[in-house]
Scaffold this motif. Structure first.
Motif, short mmCIF file in Angstrom:
data_model
loop_
_atom_site.label_atom_id
_atom_site.label_comp_id
_atom_site.label_asym_id
_atom_site.label_seq_id
_atom_site.Cartn_x
_atom_site.Cartn_y
_atom_site.Cartn_z
N LEU A 96 48.87 42.73 50.42
CA LEU A 96 49.82 43.51 51.20
C LEU A 96 51.20 43.52 50.53
O LEU A 96 51.88 44.54 50.50
CB LEU A 96 49.91 42.97 52.64
CG LEU A 96 50.72 43.81 53.65
CD1 LEU A 96 50.28 45.27 53.67
CD2 LEU A 96 50.59 43.22 55.06
N GLY A 123 40.36 39.45 41.61
CA GLY A 123 40.30 39.07 43.03
C GLY A 123 39.23 39.79 43.82
O GLY A 123 38.85 39.35 44.90
N PHE A 125 39.47 42.35 45.66
CA PHE A 125 39.97 42.53 47.02
C PHE A 125 39.63 43.90 47.63
O PHE A 125 39.36 44.00 48.81
CB PHE A 125 41.49 42.35 47.07
CG PHE A 125 41.95 41.00 46.60
CD1 PHE A 125 41.62 39.86 47.31
CD2 PHE A 125 42.71 40.86 45.44
CE1 PHE A 125 42.04 38.61 46.88
CE2 PHE A 125 43.14 39.62 45.02
CZ PHE A 125 42.80 38.49 45.72
N ALA A 127 41.71 46.15 48.43
CA ALA A 127 42.62 46.18 49.57
C ALA A 127 43.87 47.01 49.32
O ALA A 127 44.37 47.69 50.22
CB ALA A 127 43.02 44.76 49.94
N LYS A 219 50.22 36.18 53.48
CA LYS A 219 49.64 36.00 54.81
C LYS A 219 48.23 35.41 54.73
O LYS A 219 47.78 34.76 55.66
CB LYS A 219 49.61 37.34 55.53
CG LYS A 219 51.02 37.88 55.80
CD LYS A 219 50.97 39.13 56.65
CE LYS A 219 52.31 39.44 57.26
NZ LYS A 219 53.27 39.99 56.28
N ALA A 220 47.54 35.70 53.63
CA ALA A 220 46.21 35.11 53.44
C ALA A 220 46.34 34.20 52.23
O ALA A 220 46.46 34.65 51.10
CB ALA A 220 45.18 36.20 53.19
N LYS A 221 46.35 32.89 52.48
CA LYS A 221 46.67 31.94 51.42
C LYS A 221 45.38 31.41 50.79
O LYS A 221 44.48 30.95 51.49
CB LYS A 221 47.45 30.77 52.05
CG LYS A 221 47.85 29.70 51.08
CD LYS A 221 48.96 28.82 51.66
CE LYS A 221 49.29 27.69 50.72
NZ LYS A 221 48.57 26.45 51.02
N ILE A 222 45.31 31.48 49.46
CA ILE A 222 44.14 30.94 48.77
C ILE A 222 44.28 29.42 48.73
O ILE A 222 45.21 28.89 48.12
CB ILE A 222 44.01 31.51 47.34
CG1 ILE A 222 43.84 33.03 47.40
CG2 ILE A 222 42.82 30.86 46.61
CD1 ILE A 222 43.77 33.72 46.05
N GLU A 223 43.40 28.72 49.42
CA GLU A 223 43.47 27.25 49.46
C GLU A 223 42.82 26.65 48.24
O GLU A 223 43.30 25.68 47.68
CB GLU A 223 42.76 26.72 50.72
CG GLU A 223 43.39 27.17 52.03
CD GLU A 223 44.74 26.53 52.31
OE1 GLU A 223 45.12 25.58 51.58
OE2 GLU A 223 45.43 26.98 53.25
N LYS A 224 41.64 27.20 47.87
CA LYS A 224 40.98 26.67 46.67
C LYS A 224 39.97 27.68 46.12
O LYS A 224 39.44 28.52 46.86
CB LYS A 224 40.27 25.35 46.97
CG LYS A 224 39.25 25.43 48.08
CD LYS A 224 38.48 24.10 48.21
CE LYS A 224 37.44 24.20 49.31
NZ LYS A 224 36.61 23.03 49.45
N VAL A 225 39.76 27.59 44.82
CA VAL A 225 38.66 28.33 44.20
C VAL A 225 37.79 27.31 43.49
O VAL A 225 38.26 26.27 43.05
CB VAL A 225 39.13 29.42 43.20
CG1 VAL A 225 39.98 30.47 43.89
CG2 VAL A 225 39.87 28.83 42.03
#
Ligand SMILES: Cc1cc2nc3c(=O)[nH]c(=O)nc-3n(C[C@H](O)[C@H](O)[C@H](O)COP(=O)(O)OP(=O)(O)OC[C@H]3O[C@@H](n4cnc5c(N)ncnc54)[C@H](O)[C@@H]3O)c2cc1C
Ligand SMILES: Nc1ncnc2c1ncn2[C@@H]1O[C@H](COP(=O)(O)O)[C@@H](O)[C@H]1O
Lengths: 258, 322
Positions: A96, A123, A125, A127, A219-225
């Motif tokens: 976004l 990604g 996405f 989006a 707003k959408a946080k990548i915590e881990k890959v």
């Protein structure tokens, strides 16, 4: 007519992907980058319009220094101008945030048509394109395999199982292009030489007056890959080529196809 | 009470099975986060199917029934979904990641200025935080994302089982203004038959971008298909590059095959390829990358250069036939 093409630079499809130290994305220090595959088809659609008549093609990318290379390639292929959003914070935006930055550029440029890729190869996405259309209040279509330009833009959208949906968008409008839409050209030597003289505008979020993008607006946080867990995965055959082939032939015979 | 809204998809007069998969996720997160499950049905003449869906777990099902929604239209659907979100008091919206879903879902997030997570394979929620799992880098890595507050998510079809129970539900007509569409639906063109029917072959030998060169399909992949009495398939980039005609493409936008034996050589195993071949009886994958996702669904894997294995296998298969 003005056509704006959004280009993202992504890790080369054959680059080795290693997760970075904090486990939230990949290590991108020592790998090759390229223009997102979908975006090469989007650029080609724009260049086809230019070839057919008159169009000013402006390519836009958000990303670090290395993105200059992608923009130069696009100019070498035939784009007229480039805008590079070079801003460390902009690079940390989520989809976004990216859409908001691209929307600010589109508002300055006022293109008749915006082309993007359908999806980013990193990604995945899918989006940014519909978000950008929404922020600009433009009609849009995604997964587009062909466009016909007239007073409106007639798009063929790819559905499942080979079906296509035909939709007509009054201009100005946005189309997110799917791979395979066309035959992407290469930059010619002459094109590359000419590209050196074409302008690349460098901008920051502040220049564009965008404050609700970047790290603070995620707003959408990548915590881990992580590498996907293997589960009940394949029996991996080992040995010399002959031994492997011997085992494969035995299994294929058991299936009754040999 | 806040709600999780299932945006259903109507196709050929019926609600798609993927919408019931959304119900499974919606019921799970509703329970763990104290939300209510609500659904939205958009279409023309859809009262009956909306009623059925409400009883299959859809909960309070809002219905936007309008002649304007007879065919999918991005402008109409956007307005209908935004009206549904408001009427439902939803702060979590689930949409299937299908050609309709991926066209409209990101717009909803942009209009609401909220988080968007696409093509999720799992959703978990606790209170106002929601955690999503999805693939990145075309399946080579998984990512976990977290959202505080309102989120729109698109969900990968097949990511979970469709909800199979029944539950009380009701329908409510939603009087949404969906007029003023700018995009104009013209027609749906069905695919023309292209001659090669991979679905009837007992054996399909497919090559991917790893084959690297159009000539190598004739030199390396086709001979193995011939030796095994099968047909030659391909992944999408092979077709996009013009190395083989579209009729050879296996996957979500190609053919869906279920042969006795499927051989994937130089194919990484992106989800759009997997959905086209995972129903095969026996899958052999040859890839030089041990972490390639194709090995997750293969029965037998060979981690090696396909140019060593495939010609040797062709020779051995020919020899075995005598
Ligand atoms: C809406 C949509 C629809 C799509 N539909 C389809 C579809 O119908 N079918 C489809 O296939 N894709 C489809 N895709 C594309 C899909 O996402 C992937 O991009 C594609 O499947 C990747 O193809 P690939 O595995 O051949 O290429 P890559 O992902 O680039 O993989 C190439 C593989 O070859 C291996 N390799 C390279 N050299 C060798 C060698 N010498 N020996 C052995 N292995 C080697 C590499 O390790 C790598 O794993 C679709 C995408 C979208 C967004
Ligand atoms: N950083 C970026 N710079 C320019 N365009 C972008 C960027 N990120 C995404 N896009 C455009 O949005 C499309 C879809 O990307 P995504 O939504 O990230 O999958 C891409 O194909 C690009 O056309």
């Amino acid at each position: 007519m003005k056509v704006m093409v959004c280009l993202k630079q992504v890790p080369h499809q054959d680059a080795r992907l290693d997760v970075n130290a904090d486990g939230t994305w990949i290590q991108d220090g020592n790998i090759k980058f390229e223009i997102n595959s979908y975006d090469t088809y989007a650029l080609e659609e724009a260049l086809k319009i230019k070839d057919a008549g008159e169009a000013d093609v402006v390519v836009v990318s958000i990303g670090p220094d290395r993105v200059t290379q992608a923009l130069r390639t696009a100019l070498g292929m035939g784009a007229d101008r480039a805008i590079h959003v070079k801003d460390d914070d902009a690079d940390l935006s989520d989809t976004l945030g990216c859409a908001k930055i691209l929307a600010a550029i589109a508002k300055e440029e006022n293109p008749d048509i915006v082309f993007t890729g359908f999806m980013s190869d990193d990604g995945n996405f899918s989006a940014v394109a519909p978000m950008l259309a929404e922020l600009l209040d433009l009609p849009s279509a995604t997964g587009v395999l062909s466009v016909e330009v007239g007073d409106s833009l007639k798009c063929e959208r790819e559905l499942e199982g080979g079906a296509l949906e035909v939709v007509e968008l009054p201009k100005p409008c946005l189309a997110a292009i799917q791979t395979g839409a066309n035959q992407v050209r290469y930059a010619s030597l002459k094109g590359i030489m000419q590209a050196k003289k074409k302008p690349v505008d460098v901008k920051t979020m502040a220049d564009l007056g965008v404050s609700d993008a970047g790290a603070g607006a995620v707003k959408a946080k990548i915590e881990k890959v992580y590498v996907p867990p293997k589960g009940d995965s394949a029996e991996i055959l080992s040995g010399s080529t002959d031994e492997i082939v011997g085992q494969l032939v035995t299994k294929i015979k058991e299936l009754g196809v040999l | 009470m806040a709600s999780v809204l299932v945006v259903t998809e109507v196709n050929n007069g019926a609600i798609r099975e993927s919408s019931l998969e959304l119900v499974s996720f919606a019921r799970k997160v509703a329970e763990s986060s104290g939300r209510e499950v609500k659904s939205l049905v958009i279409g023309s003449g859809v009262d009956g199917i909306a009623g059925e869906f409400a009883g299959k777990g859809g909960g309070e099902t809002l219905v936007v029934d309008s002649a304007d929604a007879a065919n999918y239209n991005v402008d109409v659907y956007k307005k209908a979904i935004l009206a549904g979100v408001e009427a439902a008091g939803a702060d979590l919206v689930l949409i299937s990641n299908t050609p309709q879903g991926w066209d409209v879902a990101p717009r909803i997030a942009a209009a609401l200025d909220c988080a968007f997570v696409s093509d999720c394979t799992n959703v978990e929620a606790s209170g106002s935080s929601t955690t999503f799992t999805r693939r990145v880098f075309n399946g080579k890595l998984d990512a976990q994302l977290s959202v505080e507050g309102t989120a729109v998510a698109s969900v990968q079809p097949g990511a979970t089982e469709p909800f199979a129970g029944s539950a009380d539900g009701s329908t409510t007509a939603l009087d949404a203004d969906v007029s003023g569409a700018r995009a104009k639906f013209v027609e749906i063109k069905q695919s023309e038959s292209t001659g090669i029917d991979l679905t009837k072959a007992d054996v399909v030998v497919s090559g991917g971008r790893g084959v690297g060169d159009p000539d190598k399909f004739a030199e390396v992949i086709q001979p193995l298909a011939d030796a095994l009495g099968g047909a030659m398939g391909a992944s999408r980039p092979v077709v996009d590059a013009g190395w083989l005609p579209h009729a050879h493409q296996v996957g979500s936008s190609g053919q869906v095959v279920t042969p006795k034996l499927y051989v994937a050589a130089g194919i990484s195993g992106a989800i759009q390829h997997l959905v086209g071949m995972k129903g095969s009886n026996f899958i052999v994958a040859i890839n030089k990358d041990a972490d390639a996702p194709i090995f997750e669904i293969a029965d037998v894997g060979v981690v090696a250069d396909l140019f060593e294995i495939v010609p040797a296998l062709t020779e051995a298969a020919n020899a075995a036939k005598g």
